[in-house]
Design an enzyme around this catalytic site. Structure first.
Site, PDB file in Angstrom:
ATOM      1  N   ASN A  99      62.948  46.610  40.249  1.00 18.09           N
ATOM      2  CA  ASN A  99      63.674  46.172  40.959  1.00 18.09           C
ATOM      3  C   ASN A  99      62.312  46.128  42.966  1.00 18.09           C
ATOM      4  O   ASN A  99      62.280  45.532  43.453  1.00 18.09           O
ATOM      5  CB  ASN A  99      65.064  46.513  42.221  1.00 18.09           C
ATOM      6  CG  ASN A  99      65.107  46.788  43.199  1.00 18.09           C
ATOM      7  OD1 ASN A  99      65.806  45.673  43.947  1.00 18.09           O
ATOM      8  ND2 ASN A  99      65.374  47.393  44.366  1.00 18.09           N
TER       9      ASN A  99
ATOM     10  N   TYR B 180      54.800  34.668  46.952  1.00 18.32           N
ATOM     11  CA  TYR B 180      55.750  35.718  46.258  1.00 18.32           C
ATOM     12  C   TYR B 180      56.878  34.833  45.467  1.00 18.32           C
ATOM     13  O   TYR B 180      57.608  34.727  43.926  1.00 18.32           O
ATOM     14  CB  TYR B 180      57.245  35.894  47.474  1.00 18.32           C
ATOM     15  CG  TYR B 180      57.785  36.077  47.366  1.00 18.32           C
ATOM     16  CD1 TYR B 180      58.693  37.774  47.947  1.00 18.32           C
ATOM     17  CD2 TYR B 180      59.554  35.494  47.376  1.00 18.32           C
ATOM     18  CE1 TYR B 180      59.394  38.535  47.473  1.00 18.32           C
ATOM     19  CE2 TYR B 180      60.463  36.136  46.694  1.00 18.32           C
ATOM     20  CZ  TYR B 180      60.675  37.784  47.337  1.00 18.32           C
ATOM     21  OH  TYR B 180      62.266  38.218  46.871  1.00 18.32           O
TER      22      TYR B 180
ATOM     23  N   LYS C 297      57.623  35.159  41.617  1.00 15.43           N
ATOM     24  CA  LYS C 297      59.043  35.304  40.958  1.00 15.43           C
ATOM     25  C   LYS C 297      59.220  33.820  40.114  1.00 15.43           C
ATOM     26  O   LYS C 297      60.441  34.092  38.339  1.00 15.43           O
ATOM     27  CB  LYS C 297      60.142  35.117  42.109  1.00 15.43           C
ATOM     28  CG  LYS C 297      60.485  36.051  43.298  1.00 15.43           C
ATOM     29  CD  LYS C 297      60.365  37.739  42.817  1.00 15.43           C
ATOM     30  CE  LYS C 297      60.615  38.786  43.103  1.00 15.43           C
ATOM     31  NZ  LYS C 297      61.251  40.149  43.544  1.00 15.43           N
TER      32      LYS C 297
ATOM     33  N   ILE D 141      70.033  38.948  51.108  1.00 11.92           N
ATOM     34  CA  ILE D 141      70.548  39.894  51.374  1.00 11.92           C
ATOM     35  C   ILE D 141      70.667  40.512  53.175  1.00 11.92           C
ATOM     36  O   ILE D 141      69.983  40.546  53.456  1.00 11.92           O
ATOM     37  CB  ILE D 141      70.756  40.874  50.304  1.00 11.92           C
ATOM     38  CG1 ILE D 141      70.786  39.862  48.746  1.00 11.92           C
ATOM     39  CG2 ILE D 141      71.651  41.809  49.945  1.00 11.92           C
ATOM     40  CD1 ILE D 141      72.174  39.461  48.559  1.00 11.92           C
TER      41      ILE D 141
ATOM     42  N   THR E 198      70.417  43.261  54.452  1.00  7.02           N
ATOM     43  CA  THR E 198      70.063  44.296  54.303  1.00  7.02           C
ATOM     44  C   THR E 198      69.931  44.888  55.410  1.00  7.02           C
ATOM     45  O   THR E 198      69.309  43.583  56.420  1.00  7.02           O
ATOM     46  CB  THR E 198      68.865  44.351  53.471  1.00  7.02           C
ATOM     47  OG1 THR E 198      67.786  44.118  53.746  1.00  7.02           O
ATOM     48  CG2 THR E 198      69.220  44.297  51.965  1.00  7.02           C
TER      49      THR E 198
END
Length: 261
Positions: free
Chosen positions: A102, A168, A172, A201, A203
């Site tokens: 992760n 990025y 991915k 998300i 966070t």
């Protein structure tokens, strides 16, 4: 900052998933999605290695999970450090059955032609090479323990583009391909390998975002809100469980409809 939209509904603890007797390694586990995964694994019986570059934060998480958890400092971009951690985990616990790769970083936001070479190497060093290093040493350990499962944390940007994030996005996309390749290689030996692609998300990393920018992110998700770390962890833990015994080599989105647009 103006009040946010209502939070996502709580995710029930996955009591029907049984990880008793299993040893799990979670990287980037000191906060966010990694922490939520570690908590759900521990709640359902696993002994968890909480690995993170931030040792103090990892220790706080491991302490809250109980005596079956251990905090370990790890830079996933350092292949030898990954090897040593996997070896030490097997030596302490007697095996390794589950892994969630992760750990990741965001990187600069610049057009491709202006992207600094050092930043390109930094982002791929963690987000792609770090996952490769992790699988390189996790796979033999899991096979030696009788098999198990790995989940690699990708992103919606494993199948979509995003202007300004060439490193990025490249990492991915490559991670998804690497996951599928490894799954083909090891599924017949009792090791399932899948990838999860979270949307945006909610966070603590978004805590300082102004309301307009936050609402802009929300608007990209047809479900009308951002996701929670617990929702990503729920899918991740399902894929690690025996209930997902016929699922391997797949890339699973948890993105509130982002990719359906």
């Amino acid at each position: 900052m103006a009040p946010r939209r209502p939070p996502s509904p709580p995710v029930e603890t996955l009591m029907h998933l049984d990880f008793s007797g299993k040893v799990a390694l979670v990287t980037g586990a000191a906060s966010g999605i990694g922490e939520a995964v570690a908590r759900q694994l521990a709640t359902n019986g696993a002994r968890v290695v909480v690995a993170d570059l931030d040792l103090a934060a990892a220790e706080a998480v491991a302490e809250s999970l109980g005596s079956g958890a251990r905090a370990r400092q790890l830079d996933v971009g350092d292949a030898d450090a990954v090897r040593q951690l996997v070896d030490a985990s097997v030596a302490e616990y007697g095996g390794l059955h589950l892994a969630v790769n992760n750990a990741g970083i965001g990187g600069a936001s610049l057009p491709t032609a202006d992207y600094p070479l050092e930043e390109w190497h930094r982002v791929l060093g963690v987000n792609l090479h770090g996952v490769f290093f992790s699988m390189k040493y996790e796979i033999p350990a899991i096979l030696a323990s009788g098999g198990g499962a790995i989940v690699n944390m990708a992103s919606i940007l494993g199948s979509n583009g995003w202007a300004g994030s060439t490193a990025y996005v490249a990492a991915k996309h490559a991670l998804v391909g690497m996951t599928k390749t490894a799954a083909l290689e090891y599924s017949a030996q009792g090791l399932r390998i899948n990838a999860v692609g979270p949307g945006f998300i909610d966070t603590p990393l978004l805590a300082g975002m102004d309301r307009a920018a936050y609402d802009g992110l929300v608007g990209l998700h047809p479900i009308g809100r951002l996701g929670s770390a617990e929702e990503v962890a729920a899918l991740t833990c399902f894929l690690l469980s025996e209930q997902a015994s016929f699922i391997t080599g797949s890339y699973h989105l948890v993105d509130g409809g982002f990719s359906a647009r």
